[in-house]
Scaffold this motif. Sequence first.
Motif, PDB file in Angstrom:
ATOM      1  N   ASP A 159      91.173 137.541  75.379  1.00 13.49           N
ATOM      2  CA  ASP A 159      92.119 138.336  74.609  1.00 13.49           C
ATOM      3  C   ASP A 159      93.290 137.438  74.213  1.00 13.49           C
ATOM      4  OD1 ASP A 159      93.937 140.112  73.565  1.00 13.49           O
ATOM      5  OD2 ASP A 159      93.759 141.565  75.194  1.00 13.49           O
ATOM      6  N   PHE A 160      93.360 137.094  72.921  1.00 11.45           N
ATOM      7  CA  PHE A 160      94.384 136.158  72.464  1.00 11.45           C
ATOM      8  C   PHE A 160      95.783 136.753  72.532  1.00 11.45           C
ATOM      9  CE2 PHE A 160      96.718 133.430  69.496  1.00 11.45           C
ATOM     10  CZ  PHE A 160      96.342 132.184  69.979  1.00 11.45           C
ATOM     11  N   ALA A 161      95.886 138.068  72.662  1.00  7.87           N
ATOM     12  CA  ALA A 161      97.209 138.687  72.787  1.00  7.87           C
ATOM     13  C   ALA A 161      97.974 138.134  73.981  1.00  7.87           C
ATOM     14  CB  ALA A 161      97.063 140.210  72.908  1.00  7.87           C
ATOM     15  N   THR A 162      97.237 137.627  74.991  1.00 10.09           N
ATOM     16  CA  THR A 162      97.879 137.060  76.175  1.00 10.09           C
ATOM     17  C   THR A 162      98.724 135.848  75.830  1.00 10.09           C
ATOM     18  OG1 THR A 162      95.900 137.756  77.387  1.00 10.09           O
ATOM     19  CG2 THR A 162      97.436 136.349  78.568  1.00 10.09           C
ATOM     20  N   PHE A 163      98.383 135.161  74.747  1.00 11.45           N
ATOM     21  CA  PHE A 163      99.149 133.983  74.332  1.00 11.45           C
ATOM     22  C   PHE A 163     100.596 134.349  74.030  1.00 11.45           C
ATOM     23  CE2 PHE A 163     100.525 131.212  70.704  1.00 11.45           C
ATOM     24  CZ  PHE A 163     100.703 130.045  71.441  1.00 11.45           C
TER      25      PHE A 163
ATOM     26  N   PHE B   1      96.419 131.383  80.214  1.00 15.63           N
ATOM     27  CA  PHE B   1      95.493 131.735  79.131  1.00 15.63           C
ATOM     28  C   PHE B   1      95.101 130.491  78.331  1.00 15.63           C
ATOM     29  CE2 PHE B   1      95.006 132.388  74.579  1.00 15.63           C
ATOM     30  CZ  PHE B   1      93.858 133.165  74.570  1.00 15.63           C
ATOM     31  N   CYS B   2      96.081 129.666  77.978  1.00 17.39           N
ATOM     32  CA  CYS B   2      95.801 128.454  77.192  1.00 17.39           C
ATOM     33  C   CYS B   2      94.840 127.533  77.939  1.00 17.39           C
ATOM     34  CB  CYS B   2      97.101 127.722  76.870  1.00 17.39           C
ATOM     35  SG  CYS B   2      98.223 128.643  75.786  1.00 17.39           S
TER      36      CYS B   2
ATOM     37  N   SER C 126     102.402 136.546  75.632  1.00 15.71           N
ATOM     38  CA  SER C 126     103.041 137.143  76.806  1.00 15.71           C
ATOM     39  C   SER C 126     104.431 136.544  77.026  1.00 15.71           C
ATOM     40  CB  SER C 126     102.173 136.914  78.050  1.00 15.71           C
ATOM     41  OG  SER C 126     102.841 137.341  79.217  1.00 15.71           O
ATOM     42  N   VAL C 127     105.367 137.392  77.424  1.00 19.86           N
ATOM     43  CA  VAL C 127     106.708 136.891  77.742  1.00 19.86           C
ATOM     44  C   VAL C 127     106.702 136.133  79.066  1.00 19.86           C
ATOM     45  CG1 VAL C 127     107.870 138.707  76.457  1.00 19.86           C
ATOM     46  CG2 VAL C 127     107.284 139.095  78.856  1.00 19.86           C
TER      47      VAL C 127
END
Length: 344
Positions: A6-10, A21-22, A12-13
């Motif tokens: 899930d690229f939305a994790t990139f 994730f990266c 994340s604050v």
Amino acid sequence: MFEQLDFATFYSVDTTQRDRFCQDLVSSLRQNGFVRLINHGISSDDIDRAFETVCPPMSRKWKYRNANRDFKSRDFFELPLEEKLKSPHPPTANPHRGYTAFGIENVSAVSNYGNGAKLPVLNDMKESYDIGYEHDNLYANIWPPSGVHDAFEPTFTSFFASAYNAEIAILQALSLGLRLPPQTLSQLHVEKANELRLTHYPAVSRKEFSHSTRIAAHTDFGTITLLFQDCVGGLQMEFPRGSGKFVDVESGGPHECILNVGDCLEKWTGLPSARHRVHLPERLQRDDDQMDESMVDERYSIAYFAKPDRAASLRPLLGDLKHSDEEGYMTAGEFQRMRISQTY
């Protein structure tokens, strides 16, 4: 079988979560050469609109969110051949723009690039349309003329812009995952020398796959590829790498992105370029003779090829990499011309 991230994790604050994730993204690409992504930055509406423009509305494969959309013109690949040929790809490899009819491009000619064992040469069964950046200072786009498909140009100009924004974010995530400064890869992709390819694979009988394929085994020429596909199946990756064995990558639907490593990213970082093909899905590979005449559904895909600036050097970015290819330290433009010249 293959991981979905899930690229939305990139975004994340929590920077610890983002960095993890990266690293997971790089780890998956290092293992397989590709990864399945959701929330990649291209909206579902943009993807739906793009597929609506090239293939029949209310497709058998999925239902669009906006099923009652009023189409400005017939879907491009459904047009008569004489209409599609009004925006033809030139007879030479460059510029890589416009419509290519069945049997013109020969991906089999480059199937063995970087591969120790020679693969069989098969005929590709597809038609396609290639699009570049609208302000490319080297190659102009070739669009359908007025009255042929008036929704085509604005739809894919917009999609290209969305895909570029997603590309830059992914390149930044890759840089962080490789423990490089975050702008390392994105600063090599400023001129938007990218290409968008729309592909239609017609319905064919199963027996055709004994001597042909939808697209032959190959690696992509650029940095990364963002692939969107319908639910018909047939995308296969070489796994394990170098084995000559191909396994299905099941489609997660048109909104999922398959992120492939390309040849340029491999030269820079050592991440393996993904060898892949589009063939007969494993679930249809039966031995019973009566199935030979059964039809395999037509298939549609949209691939965005992120490519480096043409003057960018392909010298490795990581100190522990050694470069021994016959090309030496080519520029990305030189490398692209070499690879694509073999396909037409």
